[in-house]
Scaffold this active site. Sequence first.
Site, mmCIF file in Angstrom:
data_model
loop_
_atom_site.group_PDB
_atom_site.id
_atom_site.type_symbol
_atom_site.label_atom_id
_atom_site.label_comp_id
_atom_site.label_asym_id
_atom_site.label_seq_id
_atom_site.Cartn_x
_atom_site.Cartn_y
_atom_site.Cartn_z
ATOM 1 N N ALA A 1 -41.977 -31.249 10.314
ATOM 2 C CA ALA A 1 -43.174 -31.784 9.667
ATOM 3 C C ALA A 1 -42.848 -32.492 8.366
ATOM 4 O O ALA A 1 -43.511 -33.458 7.998
ATOM 5 C CB ALA A 1 -44.172 -30.665 9.397
ATOM 6 N N CYS A 2 -41.827 -32.010 7.648
ATOM 7 C CA CYS A 2 -41.631 -32.546 6.303
ATOM 8 C C CYS A 2 -40.198 -32.389 5.829
ATOM 9 O O CYS A 2 -39.437 -31.561 6.347
ATOM 10 C CB CYS A 2 -42.587 -31.865 5.330
ATOM 11 S SG CYS A 2 -42.696 -30.084 5.576
ATOM 12 N N ASN B 1 -42.723 -30.203 -0.087
ATOM 13 C CA ASN B 1 -43.246 -31.177 0.871
ATOM 14 C C ASN B 1 -44.597 -31.701 0.378
ATOM 15 O O ASN B 1 -45.107 -31.260 -0.654
ATOM 16 C CB ASN B 1 -43.362 -30.515 2.246
ATOM 17 C CG ASN B 1 -44.457 -29.475 2.276
ATOM 18 O OD1 ASN B 1 -44.703 -28.777 1.303
ATOM 19 N ND2 ASN B 1 -45.134 -29.379 3.406
ATOM 20 N N CYS C 1 -47.800 -31.290 0.943
ATOM 21 C CA CYS C 1 -48.934 -30.394 0.630
ATOM 22 C C CYS C 1 -48.555 -29.199 -0.217
ATOM 23 O O CYS C 1 -49.393 -28.341 -0.509
ATOM 24 C CB CYS C 1 -49.597 -29.950 1.918
ATOM 25 S SG CYS C 1 -50.470 -31.300 2.736
ATOM 26 N N GLU D 1 -46.573 -26.488 0.120
ATOM 27 C CA GLU D 1 -46.317 -25.115 0.551
ATOM 28 C C GLU D 1 -44.854 -24.854 0.884
ATOM 29 O O GLU D 1 -44.471 -23.714 1.138
ATOM 30 C CB GLU D 1 -47.187 -24.766 1.777
ATOM 31 C CG GLU D 1 -46.679 -25.262 3.111
ATOM 32 C CD GLU D 1 -46.946 -26.741 3.365
ATOM 33 O OE1 GLU D 1 -46.550 -27.250 4.415
ATOM 34 O OE2 GLU D 1 -47.564 -27.382 2.497
ATOM 35 N N THR E 1 -53.142 -26.379 8.381
ATOM 36 C CA THR E 1 -53.309 -26.350 9.839
ATOM 37 C C THR E 1 -54.508 -27.190 10.254
ATOM 38 O O THR E 1 -55.178 -26.867 11.247
ATOM 39 C CB THR E 1 -53.496 -24.900 10.329
ATOM 40 O OG1 THR E 1 -54.693 -24.360 9.743
ATOM 41 C CG2 THR E 1 -52.310 -24.024 9.950
#
Length: 769
Positions: free
Chosen positions: A100-101, A282, A284, A286, A430
Amino acid sequence: MIKTDLLEKLNKEPKLSANAVTVLKKRYLKKDEDGNVVETPQGMFQRVALNIANAELKYGSESKYEEYAVKFYDMMVDLKFLPNSPTLMNAGKELQQLSACFVLPVEDSLEKIFEAVKHTALIHKSGGGTGFSFSRLRPKDDVVKTTKGVSSGPVSFMSVFDSATETIKQGGTRRGANMGILRVDHPDIMEFIYAKQDKSKLTNFNLSVAITEEFMEKALKNEEYELKNPKTGKTVKKLNAKDVFDQMVKLAWEGGDPGIIFIDRINKFNPTPKEGEMESTNPCGEQPLLPYESCNLGSINLGRFVKGNDIDWDDLRYVVQTGVRFLDDVIDMNSYPIKEIEQMTKKNRKIGLGVMGFADMLAMLDIPYNSEEAIEMAEKVMKFIQEEGRIASSELAKERGNFPNFDDSIYPGMGFSNMRNATVTTIAPTGTISIIGGCSSGVEPYFAIAFYRNVMDNNKLVEVNPIFKERAKKEGFFSKELMDKIAEQGTLHDIEEVPSHIKKVFVTAHEISPIWHVRMQAAFQKYTDNAVSKTVNFPNDATVDDVREVYVLAYKQGCKGITIYRDGSRDAQVINLGTKEKSPKEEIAQEYHGVFRPRPRPKVLFGKTLEMMTGCGKLYVTINFDENNEPFEVFTSMGKAGGCAQSQCEAIGRLISLVFRSGGDYDIVVKQLKGISCHMRYGFGQNQILSCADAVGKAIEKAIMMGSEFKVINQEKLTVDKLLAEAEKKVASTTEQQIRNGACPECGGPIQYVEGCDVCHSCGYSHCS
């Protein structure tokens, strides 16, 4: 060749909502060259399970390949666990990029900076998001010895990354997103803090300030701190820490940026300190990562484990163990965009097993989100997942070996002499996979108990929280009329028909005090290896002091960062209530009293004609203004193309003219036209023309913005070209504002700011992904 008997074991049908199927068809399922969906949801889960289980073959076990292909499939099809979007989208397909990142280093040289830009482009092309720390770059106006010139500074170079992101298209599946971070002791920190005050700039970036322990302590004591040149290490000046902190708070109150991360706290829990410090996260926030690391994430749907008045802990343990193995297999099956990322990822093998559906779990257990009982449940559940996840990783290490950078001086303190993964748990956003899972998002509270979802032919369908719907039927107060009433406002707050004890349990984000948001984030952070993606929601009337209180509380409660959003703070226009002098347009509207009766056309009008490039050819849009400098009429001409496109544009122009001549507001017209899409697009990025209707809307917007500057032209003698450039810049800005604050650009549904990103729960659109 996949064995027939194995495929027969992957036969369970997923039970998905209509909304989930819509999202899957739009973003996840395989399509042919013409864009037609050629895969079923069941086929997608089979594809992903079989592909990820292939990692078992790398360790020489045919039997475990078949065993875990079935386990992975059942876990996903039961919607108990879902991996991050890139894995669902790409596993078993040609791209095979599953992360994702990523975090990339930005070194202090022109060559290294543009190498990072190149790597960013490759990552975004593959569907990933990127995080950067710009803290190594020398400050603005610092002398560059090799050229005797001066540095333009970190913020200037950030715009280069932003432009690259805007240019790269991600195959129509995921949109580029970046996190930009600067240490609070960098000399350019104030420029960075104000970098997004102009909302037309850095639109593909979230910004966070990396705050040190020293800075926070001095901010709380109202003391000065030092700014240091990262190139020389020398102190260049001092600032009052409280003043700097207050500026961050004020700007976050105004528009959400910048957020903050507590960088020393992040590195305190760095599992591989010998490999270097963590500088960035990343997009966002987290997932703190070392340079060149990637994150491989998946989330457990907690609502699926409620059994009566308790949690099925045995079932949850099984899914945690299976999820850890799934995510470790993802690392081996991944196709990495650059070799440096593959090397660093496989050295540390970080995974992030998180949760979603937490609000569902609480509602099913009859626990209000804003309660001590909920905080205790958060700690209990996450502690269980972290402990069981570490046990699973330790057992996997006995089977496959420790991660290469394993340091036995760190892990014995945790009770482990073996570890397959440097980190195991992360609470990630999510937004889209929670729609597929039919559950609440991450660890966030509910954002609406019911809302309207746009369907075909502009019809609206009421989408009701299924747990609330079941409860309403059980307690005898369900009705279609009531659901419509709730959908109008989203919450139960003023709905008399709903019992008070139900209102207490089904509370929504904006009904919950920001203090509870922070406490909930801290509860999950206590048992999360990486960090927690969570947005602290404020009402519009919250004060700057309210935001400051939350920032300080996040620091004291042990959070690794904080992101806030004050309702309406990103709106492009403030609505003023009260009595004021009527404008000419309002006089017209009052005179005609809502009757569609257009004013007669004067013999002479002045206007401007804009050339707009469309997929159908050049479109010339003429907007004429009345004596009050208000738009009066619109004409269109399609150049040489003519035909159907010309007739459509002429019809649009005539209808717009009737609206304008009847006192209609141009904002409404522009909003209706902008974003209409067809298969004949032109251009890219924010300046892309989606259709002829979109072109007319944007032409009107540009003309209005130019029209409002007539006096400036006379005073400053600006050229038309310069004025048009300024108008285009403003249009790009308002387009961004529409995405961030108004209706979803893809379906027209409501946009919500959640988990550090703008998400549409109607269609799955995400501004970050």
